[in-house]
Structures are given as structure tokens and as C-alpha cells.
Design a protein around this motif. Structure first.
Motif, mmCIF file in Angstrom:
data_model
loop_
_atom_site.group_PDB
_atom_site.id
_atom_site.type_symbol
_atom_site.label_atom_id
_atom_site.label_comp_id
_atom_site.label_asym_id
_atom_site.label_seq_id
_atom_site.Cartn_x
_atom_site.Cartn_y
_atom_site.Cartn_z
ATOM 1 N N CYS A 1 -14.705 -7.977 12.670
ATOM 2 C CA CYS A 1 -15.349 -6.666 12.782
ATOM 3 C C CYS A 1 -15.051 -5.827 11.545
ATOM 4 O O CYS A 1 -15.941 -5.187 10.992
ATOM 5 C CB CYS A 1 -14.867 -5.966 14.047
ATOM 6 S SG CYS A 1 -15.726 -4.410 14.368
ATOM 7 N N ARG A 2 -13.789 -5.831 11.110
ATOM 8 C CA ARG A 2 -13.407 -5.082 9.902
ATOM 9 C C ARG A 2 -14.269 -5.516 8.726
ATOM 10 O O ARG A 2 -14.838 -4.695 8.014
ATOM 11 C CB ARG A 2 -11.937 -5.328 9.578
ATOM 12 C CG ARG A 2 -11.476 -4.647 8.294
ATOM 13 C CD ARG A 2 -10.168 -5.202 7.776
ATOM 14 N NE ARG A 2 -10.363 -6.587 7.371
ATOM 15 C CZ ARG A 2 -9.486 -7.550 7.579
ATOM 16 N NH1 ARG A 2 -8.350 -7.307 8.195
ATOM 17 N NH2 ARG A 2 -9.734 -8.780 7.184
ATOM 18 N N ASP A 3 -14.397 -6.822 8.533
ATOM 19 C CA ASP A 3 -15.160 -7.333 7.399
ATOM 20 C C ASP A 3 -16.642 -6.986 7.495
ATOM 21 O O ASP A 3 -17.279 -6.670 6.493
ATOM 22 C CB ASP A 3 -14.978 -8.845 7.289
ATOM 23 C CG ASP A 3 -13.550 -9.237 6.945
ATOM 24 O OD1 ASP A 3 -12.761 -8.366 6.502
ATOM 25 O OD2 ASP A 3 -13.211 -10.417 7.139
ATOM 26 N N ALA A 4 -17.186 -7.027 8.697
ATOM 27 C CA ALA A 4 -18.611 -6.749 8.892
ATOM 28 C C ALA A 4 -18.950 -5.267 8.779
ATOM 29 O O ALA A 4 -20.030 -4.911 8.326
ATOM 30 C CB ALA A 4 -19.068 -7.283 10.241
ATOM 31 N N MET A 5 -18.034 -4.408 9.204
ATOM 32 C CA MET A 5 -18.350 -2.979 9.289
ATOM 33 C C MET A 5 -17.828 -2.155 8.122
ATOM 34 O O MET A 5 -18.196 -1.000 7.974
ATOM 35 C CB MET A 5 -17.841 -2.422 10.603
ATOM 36 C CG MET A 5 -18.554 -3.024 11.796
ATOM 37 S SD MET A 5 -17.958 -2.458 13.388
ATOM 38 C CE MET A 5 -18.604 -0.814 13.426
ATOM 39 N N ASN A 6 -17.009 -2.718 7.276
ATOM 40 C CA ASN A 6 -16.436 -1.973 6.170
ATOM 41 C C ASN A 6 -17.526 -1.435 5.254
ATOM 42 O O ASN A 6 -18.357 -2.185 4.746
ATOM 43 C CB ASN A 6 -15.476 -2.856 5.366
ATOM 44 C CG ASN A 6 -14.705 -2.053 4.343
ATOM 45 O OD1 ASN A 6 -14.520 -0.857 4.488
ATOM 46 N ND2 ASN A 6 -14.273 -2.725 3.305
ATOM 47 N N GLY B 1 -12.778 11.987 12.088
ATOM 48 C CA GLY B 1 -13.823 11.199 12.736
ATOM 49 C C GLY B 1 -13.358 9.797 13.057
ATOM 50 O O GLY B 1 -14.112 8.836 12.935
ATOM 51 N N HIS B 2 -12.109 9.666 13.509
ATOM 52 C CA HIS B 2 -11.504 8.360 13.740
ATOM 53 C C HIS B 2 -11.881 7.758 15.083
ATOM 54 O O HIS B 2 -11.911 8.446 16.097
ATOM 55 C CB HIS B 2 -9.981 8.457 13.690
ATOM 56 C CG HIS B 2 -9.463 8.766 12.329
ATOM 57 N ND1 HIS B 2 -8.161 9.104 12.111
ATOM 58 C CD2 HIS B 2 -10.052 8.794 11.114
ATOM 59 C CE1 HIS B 2 -7.963 9.319 10.833
ATOM 60 N NE2 HIS B 2 -9.099 9.146 10.204
ATOM 61 N N LEU C 1 1.201 3.471 15.882
ATOM 62 C CA LEU C 1 1.659 2.096 16.061
ATOM 63 C C LEU C 1 1.461 1.206 14.847
ATOM 64 O O LEU C 1 1.751 0.033 14.895
ATOM 65 C CB LEU C 1 0.946 1.455 17.264
ATOM 66 C CG LEU C 1 1.244 2.085 18.603
ATOM 67 C CD1 LEU C 1 0.447 1.380 19.684
ATOM 68 C CD2 LEU C 1 2.721 2.019 18.928
ATOM 69 N N GLY C 2 0.940 1.735 13.758
ATOM 70 C CA GLY C 2 0.748 0.864 12.607
ATOM 71 C C GLY C 2 0.118 1.595 11.455
ATOM 72 O O GLY C 2 -0.070 2.799 11.484
ATOM 73 N N ALA C 3 -0.199 0.856 10.435
ATOM 74 C CA ALA C 3 -0.783 1.434 9.239
ATOM 75 C C ALA C 3 -2.189 1.938 9.525
ATOM 76 O O ALA C 3 -2.890 1.399 10.371
ATOM 77 C CB ALA C 3 -0.842 0.374 8.136
ATOM 78 N N VAL C 4 -2.579 2.975 8.820
ATOM 79 C CA VAL C 4 -3.941 3.482 8.933
ATOM 80 C C VAL C 4 -4.567 3.469 7.557
ATOM 81 O O VAL C 4 -3.885 3.463 6.544
ATOM 82 C CB VAL C 4 -4.000 4.906 9.534
ATOM 83 C CG1 VAL C 4 -3.507 4.896 10.961
ATOM 84 C CG2 VAL C 4 -3.213 5.894 8.711
ATOM 85 N N ALA C 5 -5.860 3.476 7.537
ATOM 86 C CA ALA C 5 -6.582 3.393 6.277
ATOM 87 C C ALA C 5 -6.592 4.723 5.553
ATOM 88 O O ALA C 5 -6.460 5.774 6.157
ATOM 89 C CB ALA C 5 -8.015 2.942 6.558
ATOM 90 N N ILE D 1 -8.257 -2.055 14.840
ATOM 91 C CA ILE D 1 -8.853 -1.553 13.601
ATOM 92 C C ILE D 1 -9.092 -0.057 13.750
ATOM 93 O O ILE D 1 -9.161 0.470 14.861
ATOM 94 C CB ILE D 1 -10.175 -2.271 13.240
ATOM 95 C CG1 ILE D 1 -11.233 -2.048 14.327
ATOM 96 C CG2 ILE D 1 -9.928 -3.747 12.979
ATOM 97 C CD1 ILE D 1 -12.615 -2.537 13.931
ATOM 98 N N LEU D 2 -9.221 0.609 12.618
ATOM 99 C CA LEU D 2 -9.512 2.033 12.569
ATOM 100 C C LEU D 2 -10.804 2.247 11.814
ATOM 101 O O LEU D 2 -10.926 1.841 10.661
ATOM 102 C CB LEU D 2 -8.376 2.788 11.870
ATOM 103 C CG LEU D 2 -8.654 4.243 11.482
ATOM 104 C CD1 LEU D 2 -8.941 5.083 12.716
ATOM 105 C CD2 LEU D 2 -7.485 4.803 10.695
ATOM 106 N N LEU D 3 -11.765 2.871 12.480
ATOM 107 C CA LEU D 3 -13.000 3.299 11.829
ATOM 108 C C LEU D 3 -12.825 4.772 11.488
ATOM 109 O O LEU D 3 -12.432 5.567 12.348
ATOM 110 C CB LEU D 3 -14.193 3.121 12.774
ATOM 111 C CG LEU D 3 -14.517 1.692 13.142
ATOM 112 C CD1 LEU D 3 -15.252 1.643 14.456
ATOM 113 C CD2 LEU D 3 -15.344 1.063 12.043
ATOM 114 N N GLN D 4 -13.102 5.129 10.255
ATOM 115 C CA GLN D 4 -12.947 6.511 9.817
ATOM 116 C C GLN D 4 -14.305 7.127 9.508
ATOM 117 O O GLN D 4 -15.264 6.415 9.214
ATOM 118 C CB GLN D 4 -12.091 6.577 8.550
ATOM 119 C CG GLN D 4 -10.679 6.119 8.771
ATOM 120 C CD GLN D 4 -9.841 6.391 7.566
ATOM 121 O OE1 GLN D 4 -8.894 7.150 7.669
ATOM 122 N NE2 GLN D 4 -10.169 5.804 6.439
ATOM 123 N N ASN D 5 -14.354 8.447 9.555
ATOM 124 C CA ASN D 5 -15.551 9.206 9.173
ATOM 125 C C ASN D 5 -16.773 8.827 10.000
ATOM 126 O O ASN D 5 -17.893 8.830 9.512
ATOM 127 C CB ASN D 5 -15.851 9.025 7.681
ATOM 128 C CG ASN D 5 -14.712 9.469 6.819
ATOM 129 O OD1 ASN D 5 -14.154 10.546 7.029
ATOM 130 N ND2 ASN D 5 -14.329 8.654 5.866
#
Length: 111
Positions: A101-106, A86-87, A15-19, A37-41
Motif C-alpha cells: 500500500c505504501r508503495d502504491a499510494m506514495n 491531515g493524518h 508507537l513508531g516513526a512517522v513520515a 502506515i501513515l498517510l499525510q495531508n
């Protein structure tokens, strides 16, 4: 420790861009505000042994929910149990919560 990388935002799968991967190019955050948002690894799928840890994926989901809820209403969390990256996808109630959340967890590391 496993790096929890969050290098952009996008929709749920398809549904959208992924990191990008840590070793590859970083895809910037979507210019269109999104609630996902997408969390990886977040885990190494090759190391998952469901016989020894049958609740592994539930534990990942709960840990992510606990952290994500600090930034706003969480609508859904989806852990990709089959992929190698590990997504973990998180959908928030507002684009602002997703961005916070993206900014805090990146780049954070999770034990």
C-alpha cells in the motif's frame, strides 16, 4: 485535490516513526517491517466544516479503506480529527500488505 503523501511507515501515534512533512526532510521507511502506515495531508483540517459535512471524517475513512483493501487485509483505520497534518493511520494484517500500500499510494493525489 489534496495530496495524499505516504513517506514512510510507522506505528499508530506514539508507537513508531512517522513520515516527514512535504516541505521538510523525508524520513525513510522503517527498517523493521511494520503493519502500519501513515498517510499525510489527506485533508486540510482548517477547511473541515462538520456543520456542512457531518460525515466528513467517515467519508475519509471509507475512501482510504477502499484503496487500502486493494493491498491486503485492513485491521484498523484511524483518522486524526484534531491534528493539522491531515493524518490517516492504517494498520494491515501483514507487513507485506502495508509495504504494498505504501508503495502504491506514495505521492498520489486524491480528489
Amino acid at each position: 485535490l489534496v495530496p495524499g503523501l505516504l513517506l514512510g511507515t510507522g506505528g499508530f501515534p506514539g508507537l513508531g516513526a512517522v513520515a516527514g512533512r512535504p516541505s521538510g526532510p523525508v524520513i525513510p521507511a522503517s527498517p523493521i517491517p511494520t503493519t502500519c502506515i501513515l498517510l499525510q495531508n489527506m485533508f486540510h483540517s482548517g477547511n473541515v466544516n462538520l456543520k456542512d459535512e457531518p460525515e466528513f471524517f467517515n467519508d475519509i475513512r471509507e475512501d482510504v479503506q477502499e484503496e487500502a483493501m486493494k493491498h491486503g487485509q485492513v485491521i484498523k483505520i484511524w483518522v486524526d480529527q484534531k491534528g493539522a497534518g491531515g493524518h490517516v493511520w492504517v494498520r494491515f494484517g501483514t507487513p507485506e500488505a502495508a509495504a504494498a500500500c505504501r508503495d502504491a499510494m506514495n505521492g498520489r493525489w486524491f480528489a
